[in-house]
Design an enzyme around this catalytic site. Structure first.
Site, PDB file in Angstrom:
ATOM      1  N   ASP A  10     -16.206   1.193   4.955  1.00 58.07           N
ATOM      2  CA  ASP A  10     -15.812   1.606   6.555  1.00 58.07           C
ATOM      3  C   ASP A  10     -14.575   1.996   6.611  1.00 58.07           C
ATOM      4  OD1 ASP A  10     -15.021  -1.278   7.777  1.00 58.07           O
ATOM      5  OD2 ASP A  10     -15.179  -0.303   5.657  1.00 58.07           O
ATOM      6  N   HIS A 240      -8.501  -5.811  -0.656  1.00 58.08           N
ATOM      7  CA  HIS A 240      -9.895  -6.147  -0.595  1.00 58.08           C
ATOM      8  C   HIS A 240     -10.619  -6.077  -0.956  1.00 58.08           C
ATOM      9  CE1 HIS A 240      -7.969  -9.151   2.706  1.00 58.08           C
ATOM     10  NE2 HIS A 240      -7.544  -7.706   3.106  1.00 58.08           N
TER      11      HIS A 240
HETATM   12  O1  RIB Z   1     -11.648  -8.903   5.732  1.00 60.48           O
HETATM   13  C1  RIB Z   1     -11.493  -7.186   5.236  1.00 60.48           C
HETATM   14  C2  RIB Z   1     -12.131  -6.333   5.115  1.00 60.48           C
HETATM   15  O2  RIB Z   1     -12.915  -6.168   5.886  1.00 60.48           O
HETATM   16  C3  RIB Z   1     -12.115  -5.028   3.826  1.00 60.48           C
HETATM   17  O3  RIB Z   1     -13.435  -4.544   3.721  1.00 60.48           O
HETATM   18  C4  RIB Z   1     -12.220  -4.163   5.087  1.00 60.48           C
HETATM   19  O4  RIB Z   1     -11.698  -3.106   5.145  1.00 60.48           O
HETATM   20  C5  RIB Z   1     -12.520  -4.585   5.982  1.00 60.48           C
HETATM   21  O5  RIB Z   1     -13.388  -3.772   6.383  1.00 60.48           O
HETATM   22 CA    CA Z   2     -13.901  -2.488   3.876  1.00 56.68          CA
END
Ligand code: RIB
Ligand code: CA
Length: 313
Positions: A10, A240
């Protein structure tokens, strides 16, 4: 060893950093980017994925997937984290490429059937496409090699509610389906992704190593750092989404534990990922739940070195 992967994403600033890492690493073959809503609406996810492919000079299929949660109304988006355009409001050129006409779920099923036992699903957004793919092809768990996700919070607080992490919270019912499926699932949640922060020095180094891709990550991360640093002494952010990919190519960097996992769908705790390590419960509710692998630690210095050497390729 080459890893055939589908990146379900996303994009999203940290998604962009992860997508470039996947394109750059010689042991990763990206079969396609399957997009989903989450940080931004799915139409923007799809647009942004095409932009990233062209920026990286990669001609891989990009599909548009689910734009709504499995149950309930359209959720809010994380423009306050990723900017109005998902790239920290850094302007980008309209992509020339076209989307693959298939849905993300159909593409996942088609690739799993084409390469039985070879494809790793790397999900770094909400899990609606994987849940839908499981409904389209009930044999999917036998057809894919493994699933690695960025999502959840096993033994630490959430980032959307006190108990829920964004990717799971955004589509908890889909996550429940994905966690319960009979495939090998490894979860990179906030337990490990919030253990390693990235500062301006790291971003500047990434740009010096790869002016195009590292430069874009540096530019877009300024908005992202502002968000993360609002209540901190230091100016840092958290990438992340790259961790599941780092695990594929250097699993030895990570500390992994196993446990029986449940995803909560009750209103108060919706999106909570509760993991019971072996011997910690006699509750059938957990003993009968699927066992997954959970990353709880990483060698920070070696991880950052991996990111830098990969961007420098
Ligand atoms: O909580 C972090 C996640 O949520 C990551 O994948 C960031 O891109 C959002 O999608
Ligand atoms: Ca993400």
């Amino acid at each position: 060893m080459t890893h055939k992967i589908i990146l379900d994403t996303d994009p999203g600033i940290d998604d962009a950093m992860a997508i470039f890492f996947a394109f750059q690493h010689p042991e990763i073959e990206v079969l396609g980017l399957t997009t989903v809503y989450g940080n931004v609406p799915v139409t923007m996810s799809a647009h942004n994925a095409l932009v990233l492919c062209e920026m990286a000079g990669e001609n891989v299929p990009v599909t548009k997937g689910v734009g709504m949660p499995w149950v309930g109304k359209e959720s809010g988006y994380a423009h306050f984290v990723h900017g109005d355009n998902g790239f920290g409001n850094v302007p980008v050129n309209s992509p020339k490429g076209e989307l693959d006409p298939r849905s993300s779920a159909q593409f996942i099923v088609d690739m799993a059937r084409k390469y039985p036992g070879e494809v790793t699903l790397v999900a770094i957004g909400p899990l609606g496409n994987l849940a839908l793919a499981l409904r389209l092809e009930p044999e999917l768990p036998k057809l894919v090699k493994q699933v690695v996700i960025m999502g959840g919070a096993a033994f630490v607080p959430g980032n959307v509610t006190p108990v829920a992490e964004a990717n799971i919270w955004n589509d908890a019912y889909a996550a429940e389906i994905v966690f319960a499926a009979d495939w090998k699932l490894t979860m990179f949640g906030l337990d490990v992704t919030l253990s390693t922060s990235f500062n301006q020095e790291f971003l500047d180094k990434l740009e010096s190593l790869n002016p195009t891709l590292g430069g874009f990550v540096n530019q877009t991360s300024q908005f992202y750092i502002d968000f993360y640093s609002a209540n901190r002494e230091d100016r840092v952010c958290f990438f992340h989404d790259t961790m599941p990919l780092a695990y594929l190519v250097q699993p030895e960097l990570f500390k992994i534990v196993s446990g029986n996992a449940r995803v909560s769908t009750d209103p108060l705790n919706i999106g909570q990922t509760t993991v019971a390590p072996p011997g910690t419960t006699a509750s059938p509710e957990w003993l009968n739940a699927k066992s997954i692998e959970v990353a709880v630690g990483v060698d920070e210095a070696k991880l950052k070195a991996l990111y830098c050497e990969t961007y420098a390729q």
